[in-house]
Design an enzyme around this catalytic site. Structure first.
Site, PDB file in Angstrom:
ATOM      1  N   GLY A 290       1.362   4.822   0.366  1.00 56.86           N
ATOM      2  CA  GLY A 290       0.417   3.725   0.492  1.00 56.86           C
ATOM      3  C   GLY A 290       0.769   2.811   1.656  1.00 56.86           C
ATOM      4  O   GLY A 290       1.386   3.228   2.642  1.00 56.86           O
ATOM      5  N   SER A 291       0.421   1.535   1.521  1.00 57.61           N
ATOM      6  CA  SER A 291       0.437   0.627   2.674  1.00 57.61           C
ATOM      7  C   SER A 291       1.822   0.268   3.192  1.00 57.61           C
ATOM      8  O   SER A 291       1.941  -0.249   4.306  1.00 57.61           O
ATOM      9  CB  SER A 291      -0.327  -0.646   2.322  1.00 57.61           C
ATOM     10  OG  SER A 291      -1.699  -0.355   2.121  1.00 57.61           O
ATOM     11  N   THR A 292       2.881   0.472   2.401  1.00 58.70           N
ATOM     12  CA  THR A 292       4.212   0.217   2.958  1.00 58.70           C
ATOM     13  C   THR A 292       4.504   1.159   4.126  1.00 58.70           C
ATOM     14  O   THR A 292       5.313   0.842   5.002  1.00 58.70           O
ATOM     15  CB  THR A 292       5.307   0.380   1.880  1.00 58.70           C
ATOM     16  OG1 THR A 292       5.151   1.639   1.232  1.00 58.70           O
ATOM     17  CG2 THR A 292       5.205  -0.733   0.841  1.00 58.70           C
ATOM     18  N   PHE A 293       3.800   2.312   4.150  1.00 57.43           N
ATOM     19  CA  PHE A 293       4.001   3.267   5.232  1.00 57.43           C
ATOM     20  C   PHE A 293       3.376   2.764   6.532  1.00 57.43           C
ATOM     21  O   PHE A 293       3.696   3.268   7.614  1.00 57.43           O
ATOM     22  CB  PHE A 293       3.389   4.614   4.843  1.00 57.43           C
ATOM     23  CG  PHE A 293       3.769   5.756   5.743  1.00 57.43           C
ATOM     24  CD1 PHE A 293       4.996   6.376   5.618  1.00 57.43           C
ATOM     25  CD2 PHE A 293       2.895   6.206   6.724  1.00 57.43           C
ATOM     26  CE1 PHE A 293       5.351   7.438   6.442  1.00 57.43           C
ATOM     27  CE2 PHE A 293       3.239   7.261   7.553  1.00 57.43           C
ATOM     28  CZ  PHE A 293       4.470   7.882   7.419  1.00 57.43           C
ATOM     29  N   LYS A 294       2.501   1.765   6.445  1.00 61.39           N
ATOM     30  CA  LYS A 294       1.858   1.235   7.641  1.00 61.39           C
ATOM     31  C   LYS A 294       2.872   0.643   8.621  1.00 61.39           C
ATOM     32  O   LYS A 294       2.579   0.491   9.808  1.00 61.39           O
ATOM     33  CB  LYS A 294       0.832   0.174   7.251  1.00 61.39           C
ATOM     34  CG  LYS A 294      -0.383   0.732   6.512  1.00 61.39           C
ATOM     35  CD  LYS A 294      -1.292  -0.380   5.999  1.00 61.39           C
ATOM     36  CE  LYS A 294      -2.491   0.192   5.238  1.00 61.39           C
ATOM     37  NZ  LYS A 294      -3.329  -0.869   4.625  1.00 61.39           N
TER      38      LYS A 294
END
Length: 635
Positions: A290-294
């Site tokens: 999810g968004s932590t990978f951004k």
């Protein structure tokens, strides 16, 4: 002639006899001198017996020397069948004390063997049971010292420490990975008996056991206890399917704390399922991040200079279409006009799709691999997974788009913590590790010291500085506000990852997470919180996981004396938030002037006089509106 022949025969016989006698003498001499030790050992092996004494495993300690795994002394039952006269009576009495069947005990004491360990019923006996057996006074029944592994903190750090079997062999975690060092050499009490097993009146020989090597970890048990407490609260409040928290020093790769739920008590591992005790979620669990990978997409975009955080703009209408696939933003209707910094703050999926498109599949995939995804980190724990990435051939426009915001790929928590550490520590990717040193059991002198590796540069220091700035802005102004701590600089990123089941995304079932670090100008700790399907709450990382990370950071502030900073980004407060305001410095003012300056605060004084010589909390830092301010007065 006849007598001459007789004399010749006598002489021949005499010579032969002399030769034979000489050969015998030489043989005896050879045996007595050259083969004495061999024959002595062979003879001794026929009439010597050993009662085993198990060695203690080496202790496992935290970075400050606090014991996490040690040993307690127990007793075990061994029998020498040939010395037992009335086997039926002995079997009956032992079976009654051990609370096992008569047949099982009789099987042990009837074996055609020199010594038999009653296993497992007679292992690691309680004091009361051992006393009852000792009082029987039977020949051939012996109680011997045995070492039992003991974990004083119970469930704490259970997956990292692992556990040992009944024979003191490591079966998981540190206990397994470093078993050859932790395991000592057993000793024995050597006694002597005749061919029928009867004990001889000869002096016994005591062979002292050699204890195993001690191991010190990078873990800080005080921080560990804090995250264990947070996880217990998570389970109680949200009843998640799984949950985990880990913390690491981004400069070195030292793991400071690591735990997950469900967990187990290694002192009683038999009561837990194999699935629970053998799954250390921070290194084993794979899922779409999810968004932590951004953070990785952001780092690559800044390094390649395909975006400018302040000058590049994007209009978010609520979705973006890629080859017929509509990718939505979490906010219905979108965020409207944004700078790229606001795209990061708002965790805007369509904005990150554009970042990925500007990079291109080949470049983005290269950075993802450079940051360590798709392969094991090499952490010194067993059971680590690798995760799954798209190959370049598989990464079409839709796959590129979803990968940009952390969907469609599979990673492990420790891969994420390692990668984000590199993104914020100046750009160096380190190998995580959890053992700091090994020491000799008797003197505690260092045998081997583990140090951080040199690491591999993945982005420049300037890019890392920009990443830190953007992630501090996320906590001050964006989706990570619930991790904000006044007067301390914290950066981070929220994540809300939809779970996959049978090839389809589940509805209303998410892994909500927060990846944070502090202080942002010189990171000393990275904290990752992930909660799998929390119940009874809006499933957003900023709502569920960010406050948990905030509590961990508060503990870290106390443990590591992080200094307050006046340079952090101020937070924008809403009417729902507890308001904080910059506290004036009134030291040196008169009491009347100080009270006017501190209007809106509760002022209490101590001492005598009219001049303020000290205030608490100190001035020029943020304090809660209406809070109590202590002033010390003097003339």
């Amino acid at each position: 002639m006849f007598f001459n022949q007789i004399h010749t025969r006598i002489r021949v016989v005499l010579v032969v006899v002399c030769i034979v006698l000489l050969a015998i003498v030489l043989r005896v001499f050879y045996i007595q001198v050259f083969q004495y030790n061999k024959l002595s050992n062979l003879a001794e092996s026929l009439w010597s017996r050993e009662l085993p004494i198990t060695a203690d495993r080496g202790s496992i300690r935290d970075r400050n020397g606090k014991v996490l795994a040690t040993n307690i002394t127990t007793t075990s039952l061994v029998v020498i069948p040939n010395q037992i006269q009335n086997k039926e009576e002995v079997a009956s009495k032992l079976a009654e004390i051990l609370q096992v069947s008569y047949e099982e005990v009789y099987r042990h004491i009837s074996k055609k063997t020199s010594i038999e360990r009653v296993h497992p019923e007679g292992r690691q006996l309680s004091y009361e049971t051992a006393e009852l057996i000792n009082n029987l006074g039977y020949d051939g029944v012996y109680l011997v010292k045995e070492s039992k592994r003991y974990y004083p903190y119970g469930n704490v750090l259970s997956h990292v420490l692992g556990y040992v079997g009944i024979d003191n062999q490591g079966l998981s975690g540190i206990e397994l990975n470093y078993d050859e060092y932790l395991t000592g050499e057993n000793g024995a009490i050597k006694y002597f008996s005749d061919g029928k097993g009867n004990r001889l009146e000869l002096t016994e020989i005591y062979e002292e056991p050699q204890n195993g090597i001690n191991i010190d970890l990078t873990i800080d048990i005080d921080l560990q206890l804090a995250i264990e407490n947070e996880l217990d609260n998570v389970v109680s409040k949200y009843n998640p399917e799984q949950a985990l928290i880990m913390a690491m020093n981004p400069k070195t790769g030292e793991i400071l704390a690591m735990s997950s739920r469900p967990n187990f008590n290694p002192n009683e591992y038999q009561t837990s399922s194999v699935e629970v005790i053998n799954r250390n979620l921070p290194i084993w669990m794979t899922y779409e991040p999810g968004s932590t990978f951004k953070i990785i997409t952001l780092s690559a975009s800044l390094e390649e200079q395909t975006i400018n955080l302040f000058n590049d703009n994007y209009y978010d209408g609520g979705s973006i279409t890629v080859e017929g696939a509509r990718i939505k933003c979490w906010k219905a209707g979108g965020h409207g006009a944004e700078t790229m910094l606001q795209v990061v703050e708002n965790s805007c999926n369509p904005g990150f799709v554009v970042m990925g498109q500007k990079l291109g599949a080949e470049t983005l995939l290269r950075y993802i691999k450079n940051f360590g995804f798709g392969k094991k980190t090499g952490v010194d724990l067993n059971g680590e997974a690798s995760g799954i990435l798209f190959s370049l051939e598989q990464m079409g426009p839709v796959e590129l788009a979803t990968t940009s915001f952390g969907q469609g790929i599979s990673v492990t928590p420790i891969q994420q913590v390692r990668a984000v550490s590199a993104a914020v520590n100046g750009g160096i990717l380190h190998t995580p590790y959890i053992v700091s040193k090994m020491t000799e059991p008797e003197t505690d002198s260092v045998i081997k010291l583990f140090a951080p590796d040199e690491g591999v540069r993945v982005i420049s220091e300037e890019t890392s500085k920009m990443v830190r700035y953007a992630l501090e802005s996320v906590v001050a102004n964006g989706s990570g506000k619930n991790a904000y701590i006044e007067n301390y600089r914290i950066g981070g990123k929220t994540g809300t990852a939809q779970k996959v089941q049978n090839g389809a995304y589940m509805v209303g079932n998410y892994i909500v997470s927060f990846m944070g670090f502090m202080p942002t100008d010189d990171p000393e700790i990275v904290v990752y919180v992930a909660i799998d399907n929390p119940k009874g709450v809006t499933q957003y990382g900023g709502v569920v996981s960010a406050p948990i990370a905030k509590n961990v950071f508060k503990t870290a502030i106390e443990l590591y004396d992080f200094e307050k900073s006046q340079d952090g980004m101020p937070r924008e407060y809403t009417w729902l938030d507890t308001k904080y305001t910059l506290l004036p410095d009134v030291v040196g003012m008169s009491l009347e002037e100080a009270k006017k300056t501190l209007k809106g605060f509760q002022v209490i004084t101590s001492g005598s006089g009219d001049k303020v010589i000290y205030q608490s909390p100190e001035g020029n830092y943020y304090a809660e509106e209406g809070s109590q301010i202590s002033l010390m007065l003097s003339n």
